[in-house]
Scaffold this motif. Structure first.
Motif, PDB file in Angstrom:
ATOM      1  N   GLN A   1     -22.996 -20.343 -18.267  1.00 51.42           N
ATOM      2  CA  GLN A   1     -22.366 -19.308 -17.435  1.00 51.42           C
ATOM      3  C   GLN A   1     -23.324 -18.632 -16.460  1.00 51.42           C
ATOM      4  O   GLN A   1     -23.029 -18.518 -15.268  1.00 51.42           O
ATOM      5  CB  GLN A   1     -21.754 -18.225 -18.355  1.00 51.42           C
ATOM      6  N   ALA A   2     -24.451 -18.162 -16.953  1.00 44.93           N
ATOM      7  CA  ALA A   2     -25.312 -17.299 -16.143  1.00 44.93           C
ATOM      8  C   ALA A   2     -26.204 -18.101 -15.206  1.00 44.93           C
ATOM      9  O   ALA A   2     -26.349 -17.765 -14.016  1.00 44.93           O
ATOM     10  CB  ALA A   2     -26.167 -16.397 -17.054  1.00 44.93           C
ATOM     11  N   VAL A   3     -26.833 -19.128 -15.727  1.00 48.06           N
ATOM     12  CA  VAL A   3     -27.715 -20.000 -14.942  1.00 48.06           C
ATOM     13  C   VAL A   3     -27.285 -21.432 -15.235  1.00 48.06           C
ATOM     14  O   VAL A   3     -27.825 -22.072 -16.144  1.00 48.06           O
ATOM     15  CB  VAL A   3     -29.196 -19.788 -15.321  1.00 48.06           C
ATOM     16  N   PRO A   4     -26.276 -21.920 -14.550  1.00 49.94           N
ATOM     17  CA  PRO A   4     -25.700 -23.220 -14.908  1.00 49.94           C
ATOM     18  C   PRO A   4     -26.755 -24.330 -14.958  1.00 49.94           C
ATOM     19  O   PRO A   4     -27.491 -24.561 -14.000  1.00 49.94           O
ATOM     20  CB  PRO A   4     -24.680 -23.469 -13.794  1.00 49.94           C
ATOM     21  N   ASP A   5     -26.825 -24.965 -16.113  1.00 49.79           N
ATOM     22  CA  ASP A   5     -27.742 -26.070 -16.352  1.00 49.79           C
ATOM     23  C   ASP A   5     -27.100 -26.909 -17.448  1.00 49.79           C
ATOM     24  O   ASP A   5     -27.299 -26.664 -18.645  1.00 49.79           O
ATOM     25  CB  ASP A   5     -29.118 -25.559 -16.774  1.00 49.79           C
ATOM     26  N   THR A   6     -26.298 -27.873 -17.046  1.00 49.27           N
ATOM     27  CA  THR A   6     -25.480 -28.620 -17.991  1.00 49.27           C
ATOM     28  C   THR A   6     -26.327 -29.316 -19.048  1.00 49.27           C
ATOM     29  O   THR A   6     -25.976 -29.304 -20.244  1.00 49.27           O
ATOM     30  CB  THR A   6     -24.618 -29.655 -17.251  1.00 49.27           C
ATOM     31  N   ASP A   7     -27.419 -29.922 -18.647  1.00 48.32           N
ATOM     32  CA  ASP A   7     -28.236 -30.657 -19.619  1.00 48.32           C
ATOM     33  C   ASP A   7     -28.741 -29.722 -20.727  1.00 48.32           C
ATOM     34  O   ASP A   7     -28.690 -30.060 -21.912  1.00 48.32           O
ATOM     35  CB  ASP A   7     -29.416 -31.328 -18.919  1.00 48.32           C
ATOM     36  N   ARG A   8     -29.245 -28.563 -20.315  1.00 47.69           N
ATOM     37  CA  ARG A   8     -29.751 -27.621 -21.327  1.00 47.69           C
ATOM     38  C   ARG A   8     -28.614 -27.092 -22.192  1.00 47.69           C
ATOM     39  O   ARG A   8     -28.739 -26.974 -23.415  1.00 47.69           O
ATOM     40  CB  ARG A   8     -30.468 -26.454 -20.667  1.00 47.69           C
TER      41      ARG A   8
END
Length: 609
Positions: A559-566
């Motif tokens: 949500q806040a810092v989109p980073d799908t892999d993480r």
């Protein structure tokens, strides 16, 4: 004969023999008081010792007081001969009064006994210095129970110095007393979070007792087992799980061996050690072993209480309480409630006869039962039980604030958590603030003990303030809590790093809600790093906390810092942790959230473990 029977816990025969001896001495003293009144007093004292151990308080007190009156009269005529007996009876009576929380009388009697012993030792140190040391030790035990730490430490240290000097001349006689004082001093230091000194003293006491037991195992193996048990309690508090478990298990085996020969005397110690080992296993999420050990301890204590309820029913209640805590954590609500209620009934009955001793236990069980009821959303019952516990503890603290103010503050804290959950914000805030002020006052005198509680209450108050969007106050309180916990962890990382991580996690939640993304990320990541390090040493205890921070970060990267892999990677790791903790309800909830995060990231759930 009665003394031997008493030592073997053959209570009925010992009492019968003491009473027969007492009647004989009374009859003889009626004709010849000069000769036989001393024997009347000695037998009264011995009978009172037996009655004290059986929690037969009224009769024990009456017999000590009669013995004391006789010995005072004898000492008025012949102080050289009878003052030592006056001091001994004062000391025994003080031990009874301490157990009844009759602190003022206990202290007065201890101090009078000490002054007598000091006066006698001034004339004859070889004979009476050992009694000075014993009375100092007893007075220190009383002072420790009153949180009068400075005086307790001074008295233990003086007793230790005397006993070391005596042991230098006569080690066979006095080394056991050195070990006893080292052990007692270590208990005090452990309670003060003076870990290094406590460990050193336990280890010296253990070494002395092992050497003594090598020559005389019947006499000294119980002391070895007791010191192992105490050292394990310290190690458990430091999260030194491997050594704690090894020491509990060695103590348990020693007590089992001793109980095989003498069950009356040592089965109670088997039960105590099983209970302590179960506490450790519970903290490690080793639920099956913990439950088995609690249940064995409970069975032993029920059998003992069937023969001698005055002495062993308190132990039954304590084990029921501990087993109920475990069952509550496993969402075995029905069993937990039944065990709490049985413990509460036992403790209410005990308190009806002896309120000074057992009302604190009533309050503790009410508090624990309320925690269970709160978790079941049985708000009305939970509030009623918290409030009864609080009323009891306020009354106790009015008489003895050093001992019971911490319990008042703890109950206020728990009641405030309930009120916060019910959106009774005003009451919750008032109770948190009262608890916080109490802990600040206590910490001003004794920071080692109470600063952790200051930090805990700041953290809880900040959670409430965060929920009310009182961001500035919440952040200030989280940051103060964090600073305290970082300082504590610098000295004692094993104990306080978990709290540092918890506060970082909570502060990050607040910062995330305020779109302070950079700070939130840094705090989540630091919390995760700490928890991974803790879990590397102790996975059963800390992997659930790793899962908690992972799920927070997984949501953060969704949500806040989109980073799908993480986000996906962390959610998958939560599910992997879940495989080994499926019996832990909170981990189940983390896993359910992980599934939702994966679905939000478009992951095919059927491919996940």
């Amino acid at each position: 004969m009665a003394n031997l029977q008493s030592d073997q816990n053959n209570v009925e025969s010992a009492q019968a023999n003491y009473e027969e001896a007492l009647q004989s001495y009374r009859d003889l003293a009626a004709e010849n008081p000069r000769t036989y009144l001393p024997d009347v007093a000695t037998t009264l004292n011995n009978l009172a010792n037996l009655q004290k151990d059986q929690n037969n308080v009224e009769n024990a007190q009456a017999n000590y007081e009669e013995a004391l009156e006789i010995r005072r009269d004898l000492a008025a005529e012949n102080p050289r001969t009878y003052l030592p007996d006056v001091a001994m009876t004062l000391s025994n009576l003080a031990i009874l009064q301490k157990a009844q929380n009759n602190v003022e009388s206990a202290q007065a009697n201890c101090e009078e006994a000490l002054q007598i012993c000091r006066d006698l030792a001034a004339e004859n140190p070889r004979i009476y210095l050992p009694d000075v040391a014993t009375t100092l030790n007893n007075l220190a035990i009383l002072q420790k129970a009153q949180n009068n730490v400075e005086n307790a430490q001074a008295n233990y240290e003086e007793a230790l110095e005397i006993r070391r000097d005596l042991a230098a001349e006569n080690p066979r006689i006095y080394l056991p007393d050195v070990a006893t004082t080292l052990n007692n001093l270590a208990v005090l230091q452990s309670d003060q979070n003076n870990v290094e000194s406590a460990q050193a003293n336990y280890e010296e006491a253990l070494e002395i007792r092992r050497d003594l037991a090598a020559e005389n195992p019947r006499t000294y193996l119980p002391g070895v087992a007791m010191t192992l048990n105490n050292l394990a309690i310290l190690q458990k508090a430091q999260n030194n799980v491997e050594n704690a478990q090894a020491n509990y298990e060695e103590a348990l085996q020693s007590y089992r061996d001793l109980a095989a020969e003498n069950p009356r005397t040592y089965l109670p110690d088997v039960a105590t050690t099983l209970n302590n080992l179960a506490n450790l296993q519970k903290a490690q999420n080793n639920v099956e072993s913990a439950q088995a050990n609690y249940e064995e301890a409970l069975e032993i204590r029920r059998d003992l209480a069937a023969e001698n309820p005055r002495t062993y029913l308190p132990g039954v209640a304590m084990t029921l309480n501990n087993l109920a805590i475990l069952q509550s954590d496993q969402n075995n609500v029905e069993s937990a409630q039944a065990n709490y209620e049985e413990a509460l009934e036992i403790r209410r009955d005990l308190a009806a006869e002896n309120p000074r001793t057992y009302l604190p236990d009533v309050a503790m069980t009410l508090n624990n039962l309320a925690i269970l009821q709160k978790a079941q959303n049985n708000v009305e019952s939970a509030q009623a039980n918290y409030e009864e516990a609080l009323e009891i503890r306020r009354d106790l603290a009015a008489e003895n604030p050093r001992t019971y103010l911490p319990d008042v503050a703890m109950t206020l804290n728990n009641l405030a958590i309930l009120q916060s959950d019910q959106n009774d914000v005003e009451s919750a805030q008032a109770n948190y603030e009262e608890a916080l002020q109490s802990y600040r006052d206590l910490a001003a005198e004794n920071p080692r003990i109470y600063l952790p509680d200051v930090a805990m209450t700041l953290n809880n108050l900040a959670v409430l303030q965060s929920d009310q969007n009182n961001v500035e106050s919440a952040q200030a309180n989280y940051e103060e809590a964090l600073e305290i916990r970082r300082d504590l962890a610098t000295e004692n990382p094993r104990t306080y790093l978990p709290d540092v991580a918890a506060t970082l996690n909570n502060l990050a939640n607040l910062q995330k809600a305020q779109n302070n993304v950079e700070s939130a990320q840094a705090n989540y990541e630091e919390a995760l790093e700490i928890r991974r390090d803790l879990a590397a040493e102790n996975p059963r205890t800390y992997l659930p906390d790793v899962a908690k921070t992972l799920i927070n970060l997984s949501i953060f990267y969704l949500q806040a810092v989109p980073d799908t892999d993480r986000s996906v990677g962390m959610a998958v790791e939560v599910l992997e942790i879940f495989q080994d903790f499926q019996e832990i309800p909170i981990v189940v909830r983390y896993a359910e959230t992980a599934v939702r995060v994966l679905q939000a990231n478009g992951v095919d759930i059927s491919q996940q473990p």
